[in-house]
Enzyme design. Structure first.
Site, PDB file in Angstrom:
ATOM      1  N   ASP A  10       0.855  -1.202   0.000  1.00  0.00           N
ATOM      2  CA  ASP A  10       0.000   0.000   0.000  1.00  0.00           C
ATOM      3  C   ASP A  10       0.883   1.242   0.000  1.00  0.00           C
ATOM      4  O   ASP A  10       1.793   1.368   0.818  1.00  0.00           O
ATOM      5  CB  ASP A  10      -0.887  -0.030   1.259  1.00  0.00           C
ATOM      6  CG  ASP A  10      -1.920   1.092   1.264  1.00  0.00           C
ATOM      7  OD1 ASP A  10      -3.117   0.787   1.285  1.00  0.00           O
ATOM      8  OD2 ASP A  10      -1.521   2.271   1.253  1.00  0.00           O
ATOM      9  N   ASP A 108      -3.961   2.327  -5.115  1.00  0.00           N
ATOM     10  CA  ASP A 108      -2.610   2.332  -4.530  1.00  0.00           C
ATOM     11  C   ASP A 108      -2.319   1.088  -3.690  1.00  0.00           C
ATOM     12  O   ASP A 108      -1.423   1.099  -2.860  1.00  0.00           O
ATOM     13  CB  ASP A 108      -2.407   3.601  -3.681  1.00  0.00           C
ATOM     14  CG  ASP A 108      -2.980   3.478  -2.286  1.00  0.00           C
ATOM     15  OD1 ASP A 108      -4.021   2.800  -2.124  1.00  0.00           O
ATOM     16  OD2 ASP A 108      -2.383   4.030  -1.351  1.00  0.00           O
ATOM     17  N   GLU A 109      -3.053   0.014  -3.941  1.00  0.00           N
ATOM     18  CA  GLU A 109      -2.977  -1.110  -3.013  1.00  0.00           C
ATOM     19  C   GLU A 109      -3.240  -2.437  -3.721  1.00  0.00           C
ATOM     20  O   GLU A 109      -4.121  -2.514  -4.579  1.00  0.00           O
ATOM     21  CB  GLU A 109      -4.071  -0.844  -1.965  1.00  0.00           C
ATOM     22  CG  GLU A 109      -4.269  -1.868  -0.919  1.00  0.00           C
ATOM     23  CD  GLU A 109      -5.504  -1.540  -0.067  1.00  0.00           C
ATOM     24  OE1 GLU A 109      -6.128  -0.468  -0.223  1.00  0.00           O
ATOM     25  OE2 GLU A 109      -5.846  -2.391   0.761  1.00  0.00           O
TER      26      GLU A 109
HETATM   27  P1  TTP Z   1      -5.261   5.076   1.345  1.00  0.00           P
HETATM   28  O1  TTP Z   1      -4.261   4.027   0.951  1.00  0.00           O
HETATM   29  O2  TTP Z   1      -6.343   4.677   2.294  1.00  0.00           O
HETATM   30  O3  TTP Z   1      -4.540   6.338   1.995  1.00  0.00           O
HETATM   31  P2  TTP Z   1      -3.140   6.995   1.644  1.00  0.00           P
HETATM   32  O4  TTP Z   1      -2.384   6.216   0.629  1.00  0.00           O
HETATM   33  O5  TTP Z   1      -3.372   8.433   1.296  1.00  0.00           O
HETATM   34  O6  TTP Z   1      -2.404   6.987   3.024  1.00  0.00           O
HETATM   35  P3  TTP Z   1      -1.795   5.719   3.821  1.00  0.00           P
HETATM   36  O7  TTP Z   1      -0.335   6.000   3.924  1.00  0.00           O
HETATM   37  O8  TTP Z   1      -2.477   5.737   5.138  1.00  0.00           O
HETATM   38  O9  TTP Z   1      -2.101   4.500   2.988  1.00  0.00           O
HETATM   39  O10 TTP Z   1      -5.963   5.642   0.060  1.00  0.00           O
HETATM   40  C1  TTP Z   1      -5.291   5.791  -1.188  1.00  0.00           C
HETATM   41  C2  TTP Z   1      -5.744   7.050  -1.874  1.00  0.00           C
HETATM   42  O11 TTP Z   1      -7.164   7.023  -2.057  1.00  0.00           O
HETATM   43  C3  TTP Z   1      -5.475   8.318  -1.073  1.00  0.00           C
HETATM   44  O12 TTP Z   1      -4.165   8.822  -1.306  1.00  0.00           O
HETATM   45  C4  TTP Z   1      -6.556   9.240  -1.554  1.00  0.00           C
HETATM   46  C5  TTP Z   1      -7.711   8.335  -1.883  1.00  0.00           C
HETATM   47  N1  TTP Z   1      -8.696   8.402  -0.776  1.00  0.00           N
HETATM   48  C6  TTP Z   1      -9.647   9.396  -0.832  1.00  0.00           C
HETATM   49  O13 TTP Z   1      -9.723  10.158  -1.802  1.00  0.00           O
HETATM   50  N2  TTP Z   1     -10.532   9.503   0.220  1.00  0.00           N
HETATM   51  C7  TTP Z   1     -10.492   8.672   1.316  1.00  0.00           C
HETATM   52  O14 TTP Z   1     -11.316   8.801   2.250  1.00  0.00           O
HETATM   53  C8  TTP Z   1      -9.491   7.638   1.342  1.00  0.00           C
HETATM   54  C9  TTP Z   1      -9.398   6.713   2.523  1.00  0.00           C
HETATM   55  C10 TTP Z   1      -8.613   7.548   0.271  1.00  0.00           C
HETATM   56 MG    MG Z   2      -2.180   4.127   0.784  1.00  0.00          MG
END
Ligand code: TTP
Ligand code: MG
Length: 386
Positions: A10, A108-109
Protein backbone atom coordinates in the site's frame (compact mmCIF):
# COMPACT_ATOMS: atom_id res chain seq x y z
CA UNK A 1 1.65 -28.53 4.06
CA UNK A 2 3.25 -25.76 2.04
CA UNK A 3 2.96 -22.25 3.42
CA UNK A 4 1.66 -19.42 1.26
CA UNK A 5 3.54 -16.15 1.23
CA UNK A 6 1.36 -13.15 0.57
CA UNK A 7 2.44 -9.52 0.40
CA UNK A 8 0.10 -6.59 0.87
CA UNK A 9 1.53 -3.42 -0.65
CA UNK A 10 0.00 0.00 0.00
CA UNK A 11 1.43 3.34 -1.06
CA UNK A 12 2.02 5.96 1.65
CA UNK A 13 -0.20 9.07 1.57
CA UNK A 14 -0.64 8.30 -2.11
CA UNK A 15 -2.23 11.40 -3.71
CA UNK A 16 -0.22 13.75 -1.46
CA UNK A 17 3.02 11.88 -2.09
CA UNK A 18 2.52 12.13 -5.88
CA UNK A 19 2.10 15.89 -5.54
CA UNK A 20 5.25 16.09 -3.42
CA UNK A 21 7.21 14.02 -5.94
CA UNK A 22 6.00 16.21 -8.83
CA UNK A 23 6.86 19.39 -6.94
CA UNK A 24 9.82 18.83 -4.60
CA UNK A 25 9.19 22.19 -2.90
CA UNK A 26 6.28 20.48 -1.17
CA UNK A 27 8.47 17.82 0.44
CA UNK A 28 8.46 17.96 4.25
CA UNK A 29 5.41 20.25 4.24
CA UNK A 30 1.84 19.60 5.33
CA UNK A 31 -0.01 18.97 2.06
CA UNK A 32 -3.76 18.39 1.94
CA UNK A 33 -5.46 16.99 -1.18
CA UNK A 34 -9.19 17.50 -1.63
CA UNK A 35 -11.83 20.18 -1.96
CA UNK A 36 -10.98 23.89 -2.06
CA UNK A 37 -10.80 25.14 1.56
CA UNK A 38 -11.86 28.69 0.57
CA UNK A 39 -10.28 30.22 3.68
CA UNK A 40 -12.15 27.85 5.96
CA UNK A 41 -15.54 28.27 4.29
CA UNK A 42 -15.09 25.54 1.69
CA UNK A 43 -17.39 22.54 1.45
CA UNK A 44 -16.31 19.00 0.60
CA UNK A 45 -13.71 16.78 2.17
CA UNK A 46 -10.07 15.81 2.45
CA UNK A 47 -9.08 12.97 0.09
CA UNK A 48 -5.79 12.43 1.83
CA UNK A 49 -2.89 14.39 3.29
CA UNK A 50 0.85 14.08 3.78
CA UNK A 51 2.18 12.60 7.01
CA UNK A 52 3.34 16.12 7.97
CA UNK A 53 -0.33 17.22 7.85
CA UNK A 54 -1.46 14.16 9.83
CA UNK A 55 0.47 15.56 12.82
CA UNK A 56 -2.19 18.29 12.96
CA UNK A 57 -4.94 15.67 13.23
CA UNK A 58 -5.99 15.94 9.58
CA UNK A 59 -7.17 12.74 7.87
CA UNK A 60 -9.09 11.39 4.85
CA UNK A 61 -12.83 12.15 4.69
CA UNK A 62 -12.55 15.02 7.20
CA UNK A 63 -14.44 18.19 6.16
CA UNK A 64 -11.99 20.47 4.37
CA UNK A 65 -13.08 23.39 6.58
CA UNK A 66 -11.98 21.45 9.66
CA UNK A 67 -8.64 20.62 8.04
CA UNK A 68 -8.19 24.32 7.35
CA UNK A 69 -8.92 25.15 11.01
CA UNK A 70 -6.36 22.61 12.16
CA UNK A 71 -3.61 23.80 9.83
CA UNK A 72 -4.34 26.96 7.82
CA UNK A 73 -0.75 27.17 6.57
CA UNK A 74 -0.91 23.72 4.92
CA UNK A 75 -0.66 23.55 1.12
CA UNK A 76 -4.17 22.70 -0.16
CA UNK A 77 -4.32 21.09 -3.61
CA UNK A 78 -7.10 19.70 -5.81
CA UNK A 79 -7.34 16.03 -6.79
CA UNK A 80 -5.55 15.21 -10.08
CA UNK A 81 -7.04 11.80 -10.72
CA UNK A 82 -5.52 11.14 -14.14
CA UNK A 83 -2.00 11.76 -12.80
CA UNK A 84 -2.59 9.33 -9.91
CA UNK A 85 -3.80 6.72 -12.41
CA UNK A 86 -0.58 7.13 -14.44
CA UNK A 87 1.56 6.52 -11.36
CA UNK A 88 -0.67 3.64 -10.29
CA UNK A 89 -0.18 1.95 -13.69
CA UNK A 90 3.57 2.30 -13.28
CA UNK A 91 3.46 0.70 -9.82
CA UNK A 92 1.31 -2.20 -11.01
CA UNK A 93 3.72 -2.81 -13.93
CA UNK A 94 6.52 -3.18 -11.37
CA UNK A 95 4.41 -5.72 -9.43
CA UNK A 96 3.85 -7.74 -12.62
CA UNK A 97 7.63 -7.95 -13.13
CA UNK A 98 7.76 -10.03 -9.95
CA UNK A 99 4.61 -12.15 -10.14
CA UNK A 100 1.46 -12.55 -12.23
CA UNK A 101 -0.52 -13.42 -9.08
CA UNK A 102 -1.80 -9.98 -8.22
CA UNK A 103 -5.12 -8.90 -6.76
CA UNK A 104 -5.57 -5.16 -7.18
CA UNK A 105 -7.55 -3.68 -4.28
CA UNK A 106 -7.53 0.01 -5.11
CA UNK A 107 -5.53 2.62 -6.98
CA UNK A 108 -2.61 2.33 -4.53
CA UNK A 109 -2.98 -1.11 -3.01
CA UNK A 110 -2.69 -4.80 -3.98
CA UNK A 111 -2.11 -8.30 -2.70
CA UNK A 112 0.72 -10.25 -4.36
CA UNK A 113 1.11 -13.98 -3.99
CA UNK A 114 4.90 -14.36 -3.88
CA UNK A 115 4.95 -18.01 -2.76
CA UNK A 116 6.58 -19.04 -6.03
CA UNK A 117 9.02 -16.18 -6.59
CA UNK A 118 11.83 -17.58 -4.40
CA UNK A 119 13.62 -19.43 -7.21
CA UNK A 120 13.86 -16.31 -9.36
CA UNK A 121 14.08 -13.51 -6.82
CA UNK A 122 15.11 -15.07 -3.48
CA UNK A 123 13.25 -14.98 -0.11
CA UNK A 124 10.09 -12.89 0.39
CA UNK A 125 11.61 -10.08 2.43
CA UNK A 126 14.26 -9.42 -0.23
CA UNK A 127 11.64 -9.54 -3.01
CA UNK A 128 9.58 -6.89 -1.25
CA UNK A 129 12.65 -4.78 -0.65
CA UNK A 130 13.40 -4.94 -4.39
CA UNK A 131 9.82 -3.94 -5.21
CA UNK A 132 10.06 -0.97 -2.83
CA UNK A 133 13.38 0.06 -4.36
CA UNK A 134 11.97 -0.05 -7.89
CA UNK A 135 8.92 1.98 -6.84
CA UNK A 136 11.22 4.55 -5.21
CA UNK A 137 13.49 4.71 -8.27
CA UNK A 138 10.74 4.92 -10.88
CA UNK A 139 8.21 7.12 -9.07
CA UNK A 140 10.05 8.69 -6.13
CA UNK A 141 7.37 7.32 -3.78
CA UNK A 142 7.37 5.07 -0.73
CA UNK A 143 5.17 2.04 -0.10
CA UNK A 144 4.55 -0.08 2.97
CA UNK A 145 4.58 -3.85 2.73
CA UNK A 146 3.15 -6.53 4.99
CA UNK A 147 4.19 -10.15 4.37
CA UNK A 148 2.31 -13.06 5.95
CA UNK A 149 0.95 -16.55 5.24
CA UNK A 150 -2.62 -15.16 5.05
CA UNK A 151 -4.10 -12.10 3.38
CA UNK A 152 -5.66 -10.63 6.49
CA UNK A 153 -2.39 -10.66 8.44
CA UNK A 154 -0.45 -9.21 5.48
CA UNK A 155 -2.87 -6.29 5.39
CA UNK A 156 -2.64 -5.69 9.14
CA UNK A 157 1.16 -5.91 8.92
CA UNK A 158 1.42 -3.27 6.17
CA UNK A 159 -0.72 -0.90 8.25
CA UNK A 160 1.54 -1.56 11.22
CA UNK A 161 4.75 -0.54 9.46
CA UNK A 162 3.50 2.64 7.72
CA UNK A 163 5.11 4.73 6.34
CA UNK A 164 7.94 3.23 4.27
CA UNK A 165 8.18 -0.07 6.16
CA UNK A 166 8.30 -3.81 5.59
CA UNK A 167 7.00 -6.21 8.21
CA UNK A 168 7.14 -9.96 7.73
CA UNK A 169 5.04 -12.24 9.91
CA UNK A 170 6.32 -15.80 9.59
CA UNK A 171 3.95 -18.75 10.01
CA UNK A 172 5.28 -19.68 13.48
CA UNK A 173 4.77 -16.09 14.73
CA UNK A 174 1.31 -15.59 13.24
CA UNK A 175 -0.65 -16.34 16.40
CA UNK A 176 1.69 -14.21 18.58
CA UNK A 177 1.08 -11.36 16.13
CA UNK A 178 -2.69 -11.71 15.90
CA UNK A 179 -3.81 -12.57 19.41
CA UNK A 180 -3.02 -9.30 21.27
CA UNK A 181 -4.82 -7.23 18.61
CA UNK A 182 -8.29 -5.79 19.24
CA UNK A 183 -11.00 -7.99 17.76
CA UNK A 184 -12.12 -5.33 15.26
CA UNK A 185 -8.89 -5.90 13.31
CA UNK A 186 -10.44 -9.13 12.03
CA UNK A 187 -12.03 -8.95 8.59
CA UNK A 188 -15.77 -8.82 8.89
CA UNK A 189 -15.84 -7.30 12.37
CA UNK A 190 -17.41 -3.88 11.93
CA UNK A 191 -18.57 -1.51 14.70
CA UNK A 192 -21.77 -3.50 15.37
CA UNK A 193 -20.09 -6.89 15.68
CA UNK A 194 -17.32 -5.31 17.72
CA UNK A 195 -19.70 -3.94 20.35
CA UNK A 196 -21.62 -7.23 20.38
CA UNK A 197 -18.37 -9.13 20.94
CA UNK A 198 -17.19 -6.60 23.56
CA UNK A 199 -20.46 -7.16 25.45
CA UNK A 200 -19.65 -10.86 25.52
CA UNK A 201 -16.31 -9.95 27.11
CA UNK A 202 -14.40 -10.52 23.87
CA UNK A 203 -11.95 -7.66 23.32
CA UNK A 204 -8.87 -9.19 21.71
CA UNK A 205 -8.47 -11.76 18.97
CA UNK A 206 -7.16 -14.10 21.65
CA UNK A 207 -10.40 -13.70 23.66
CA UNK A 208 -12.28 -14.78 20.54
CA UNK A 209 -9.94 -17.69 19.81
CA UNK A 210 -10.58 -19.06 23.30
CA UNK A 211 -14.31 -19.48 22.60
CA UNK A 212 -15.42 -22.75 21.09
CA UNK A 213 -16.35 -23.04 17.45
CA UNK A 214 -19.82 -24.27 18.46
CA UNK A 215 -20.46 -21.25 20.68
CA UNK A 216 -19.45 -18.82 17.94
CA UNK A 217 -21.57 -20.63 15.34
CA UNK A 218 -24.54 -20.48 17.71
CA UNK A 219 -24.09 -16.72 18.14
CA UNK A 220 -23.20 -15.75 14.58
CA UNK A 221 -24.29 -18.60 12.31
CA UNK A 222 -21.97 -19.21 9.38
CA UNK A 223 -19.85 -16.16 10.06
CA UNK A 224 -19.13 -17.58 13.54
CA UNK A 225 -17.13 -20.32 11.87
CA UNK A 226 -15.31 -17.77 9.75
CA UNK A 227 -14.43 -15.67 12.82
CA UNK A 228 -13.22 -18.76 14.63
CA UNK A 229 -10.89 -19.65 11.75
CA UNK A 230 -9.53 -16.11 11.36
CA UNK A 231 -8.79 -15.87 15.08
CA UNK A 232 -6.69 -19.03 14.70
CA UNK A 233 -4.81 -17.62 11.72
CA UNK A 234 -6.74 -19.69 9.18
CA UNK A 235 -7.90 -17.74 6.13
CA UNK A 236 -8.71 -19.79 3.07
CA UNK A 237 -8.99 -16.78 0.75
CA UNK A 238 -6.31 -16.79 -1.87
CA UNK A 239 -4.98 -13.91 -3.91
CA UNK A 240 -7.54 -13.61 -6.70
CA UNK A 241 -5.73 -12.75 -9.85
CA UNK A 242 -7.45 -11.02 -12.67
CA UNK A 243 -6.94 -13.93 -15.02
CA UNK A 244 -9.38 -16.15 -13.11
CA UNK A 245 -12.24 -13.85 -13.86
CA UNK A 246 -14.85 -13.89 -11.12
CA UNK A 247 -16.51 -10.67 -12.10
CA UNK A 248 -16.37 -7.92 -14.66
CA UNK A 249 -16.70 -4.40 -13.42
CA UNK A 250 -16.30 -0.88 -14.65
CA UNK A 251 -16.11 2.24 -12.51
CA UNK A 252 -16.03 5.93 -13.19
CA UNK A 253 -14.65 8.63 -10.90
CA UNK A 254 -16.09 12.04 -11.69
CA UNK A 255 -13.71 14.97 -11.99
CA UNK A 256 -16.32 16.94 -10.01
CA UNK A 257 -18.83 15.30 -7.65
CA UNK A 258 -22.24 14.96 -9.30
CA UNK A 259 -25.88 14.81 -8.21
CA UNK A 260 -27.49 15.33 -11.59
CA UNK A 261 -29.56 12.18 -12.13
CA UNK A 262 -29.37 12.37 -15.89
CA UNK A 263 -25.58 12.38 -15.80
CA UNK A 264 -25.59 9.54 -13.30
CA UNK A 265 -27.97 7.45 -15.43
CA UNK A 266 -25.91 8.07 -18.55
CA UNK A 267 -22.78 7.02 -16.73
CA UNK A 268 -24.49 3.84 -15.53
CA UNK A 269 -25.50 3.12 -19.12
CA UNK A 270 -22.00 3.69 -20.40
CA UNK A 271 -20.52 1.43 -17.70
CA UNK A 272 -23.15 -1.24 -18.42
CA UNK A 273 -22.26 -1.13 -22.11
CA UNK A 274 -18.60 -1.57 -21.33
CA UNK A 275 -19.35 -4.49 -18.99
CA UNK A 276 -21.66 -6.10 -21.55
CA UNK A 277 -19.01 -5.83 -24.24
CA UNK A 278 -16.25 -7.28 -22.10
CA UNK A 279 -18.46 -10.15 -20.99
CA UNK A 280 -19.13 -11.03 -24.61
CA UNK A 281 -15.45 -10.77 -25.46
CA UNK A 282 -14.63 -13.20 -22.63
CA UNK A 283 -17.53 -15.49 -23.50
CA UNK A 284 -19.17 -14.99 -20.13
CA UNK A 285 -22.67 -14.38 -18.78
CA UNK A 286 -23.48 -13.41 -15.22
CA UNK A 287 -26.52 -13.57 -12.98
CA UNK A 288 -25.65 -10.96 -10.38
CA UNK A 289 -25.52 -7.22 -11.00
CA UNK A 290 -23.89 -5.01 -8.37
CA UNK A 291 -23.64 -1.26 -8.31
CA UNK A 292 -21.18 0.72 -6.24
CA UNK A 293 -21.76 4.33 -5.30
CA UNK A 294 -19.21 6.43 -3.47
CA UNK A 295 -20.30 9.79 -2.11
CA UNK A 296 -18.17 12.92 -1.79
CA UNK A 297 -17.48 12.02 1.86
CA UNK A 298 -16.06 8.67 0.66
CA UNK A 299 -18.88 6.63 2.19
CA UNK A 300 -19.27 3.73 -0.21
CA UNK A 301 -22.42 1.69 -0.79
CA UNK A 302 -23.03 -1.39 -2.86
CA UNK A 303 -26.36 -2.88 -3.87
CA UNK A 304 -26.77 -6.17 -5.69
CA UNK A 305 -29.53 -8.18 -7.32
CA UNK A 306 -29.55 -11.59 -8.96
CA UNK A 307 -31.51 -12.58 -12.04
CA UNK A 308 -33.07 -15.99 -12.43
CA UNK A 309 -31.05 -16.31 -15.66
CA UNK A 310 -27.57 -15.44 -16.90
CA UNK A 311 -27.02 -12.51 -19.19
CA UNK A 312 -24.48 -10.33 -20.89
CA UNK A 313 -27.01 -8.04 -22.55
CA UNK A 314 -26.68 -4.37 -21.87
CA UNK A 315 -30.47 -3.93 -21.56
CA UNK A 316 -30.54 -6.35 -18.63
CA UNK A 317 -27.42 -4.98 -16.99
CA UNK A 318 -28.38 -1.33 -17.28
CA UNK A 319 -32.03 -2.00 -16.39
CA UNK A 320 -31.04 -3.69 -13.15
CA UNK A 321 -28.24 -1.24 -12.35
CA UNK A 322 -30.63 1.69 -12.74
CA UNK A 323 -33.31 0.00 -10.65
CA UNK A 324 -30.80 -0.66 -7.85
CA UNK A 325 -29.54 2.91 -8.05
CA UNK A 326 -33.05 4.39 -7.93
CA UNK A 327 -33.82 2.15 -4.97
CA UNK A 328 -31.53 3.97 -2.60
CA UNK A 329 -30.08 7.13 -4.10
CA UNK A 330 -31.21 10.51 -2.88
CA UNK A 331 -30.09 13.57 -4.85
CA UNK A 332 -29.08 15.30 -1.61
CA UNK A 333 -25.81 13.37 -1.90
CA UNK A 334 -23.16 14.15 -4.45
CA UNK A 335 -21.55 11.16 -6.12
CA UNK A 336 -17.83 10.85 -6.55
CA UNK A 337 -17.59 7.41 -8.08
CA UNK A 338 -20.07 5.01 -9.59
CA UNK A 339 -19.52 1.43 -10.72
CA UNK A 340 -21.30 -1.55 -12.27
CA UNK A 341 -20.25 -5.15 -11.72
CA UNK A 342 -21.51 -8.40 -13.23
CA UNK A 343 -20.63 -11.63 -11.46
CA UNK A 344 -21.93 -15.13 -10.72
CA UNK A 345 -20.87 -16.53 -14.08
CA UNK A 346 -21.92 -19.50 -16.04
CA UNK A 347 -20.34 -20.92 -19.11
CA UNK A 348 -21.80 -19.41 -22.23
CA UNK A 349 -21.78 -22.65 -24.09
CA UNK A 350 -24.24 -24.40 -21.82
CA UNK A 351 -27.71 -23.91 -23.24
CA UNK A 352 -30.17 -22.56 -20.71
CA UNK A 353 -33.39 -23.51 -22.34
CA UNK A 354 -33.85 -24.72 -25.87
CA UNK A 355 -37.08 -22.79 -26.31
CA UNK A 356 -35.54 -19.44 -25.47
CA UNK A 357 -32.75 -19.90 -27.93
CA UNK A 358 -34.22 -18.40 -31.07
CA UNK A 359 -35.11 -15.01 -29.65
CA UNK A 360 -31.84 -14.93 -27.74
CA UNK A 361 -29.78 -15.86 -30.74
CA UNK A 362 -31.25 -12.95 -32.58
CA UNK A 363 -30.40 -10.55 -29.75
CA UNK A 364 -26.92 -12.03 -29.55
CA UNK A 365 -26.41 -11.37 -33.27
CA UNK A 366 -27.39 -7.73 -32.82
CA UNK A 367 -24.97 -7.31 -29.92
CA UNK A 368 -22.18 -8.90 -31.95
CA UNK A 369 -22.88 -6.55 -34.82
CA UNK A 370 -22.64 -3.57 -32.46
CA UNK A 371 -19.31 -4.86 -31.13
CA UNK A 372 -18.04 -5.26 -34.65
CA UNK A 373 -18.89 -1.68 -35.56
CA UNK A 374 -17.33 -0.39 -32.34
CA UNK A 375 -14.17 -2.39 -32.98
CA UNK A 376 -13.94 -0.99 -36.45
CA UNK A 377 -14.98 2.60 -35.90
CA UNK A 378 -14.30 3.17 -32.20
CA UNK A 379 -16.19 3.18 -28.92
CA UNK A 380 -18.15 6.35 -29.74
CA UNK A 381 -19.51 5.21 -33.10
CA UNK A 382 -22.71 3.70 -31.71
CA UNK A 383 -24.56 4.97 -28.69
CA UNK A 384 -27.87 4.13 -27.22
CA UNK A 385 -30.37 6.79 -26.41
CA UNK A 386 -30.50 6.95 -22.59
P1 TTP B 1 -5.26 5.08 1.34
O1 TTP B 1 -4.26 4.03 0.95
O2 TTP B 1 -6.34 4.68 2.29
O3 TTP B 1 -4.54 6.34 1.99
P2 TTP B 1 -3.14 7.00 1.64
O4 TTP B 1 -2.38 6.22 0.63
O5 TTP B 1 -3.37 8.43 1.30
O6 TTP B 1 -2.40 6.99 3.02
P3 TTP B 1 -1.79 5.72 3.82
O7 TTP B 1 -0.34 6.00 3.92
O8 TTP B 1 -2.48 5.74 5.14
O9 TTP B 1 -2.10 4.50 2.99
O10 TTP B 1 -5.96 5.64 0.06
C1 TTP B 1 -5.29 5.79 -1.19
C2 TTP B 1 -5.74 7.05 -1.87
O11 TTP B 1 -7.16 7.02 -2.06
C3 TTP B 1 -5.47 8.32 -1.07
O12 TTP B 1 -4.17 8.82 -1.31
C4 TTP B 1 -6.56 9.24 -1.55
C5 TTP B 1 -7.71 8.33 -1.88
N1 TTP B 1 -8.70 8.40 -0.78
C6 TTP B 1 -9.65 9.40 -0.83
O13 TTP B 1 -9.72 10.16 -1.80
N2 TTP B 1 -10.53 9.50 0.22
C7 TTP B 1 -10.49 8.67 1.32
O14 TTP B 1 -11.32 8.80 2.25
C8 TTP B 1 -9.49 7.64 1.34
C9 TTP B 1 -9.40 6.71 2.52
C10 TTP B 1 -8.61 7.55 0.27
MG1 MG C 1 -2.18 4.13 0.78
Amino acid sequence: MSVNIIAHIDMDAFFAAVEQADNPELKGKPVVIGANPKNGKGRGVVSTCSYEARKFGIHSAMPISKAYQRCPHAVFLPVRMSRYHEISDCIFRIFYDFTPDIEPISIDEAFLDITGTRRLHGPAFGVCLKIKERIAKETGLTASVGIAPIKMAAKIASDFCKPDGILEIKKDKLIDFLWPLPVEKLWGVGPKTKSYLNNLGIRTIKDLAKRSREELCEQFGESGDHLYCLSHGIDPRSVETESEIKSISHEHTFERDVNDKEVLHKTLLCLSEKASRRLRLEGLKGKTITIKVRYEGFQTYTRAATFGFSTNFVDNIYGKAKELFEGFYSAANKVRLIGVKVSNFKNLYVQESLFEETAKEKKERIHKAVDFIKDKYGERSIHRAA
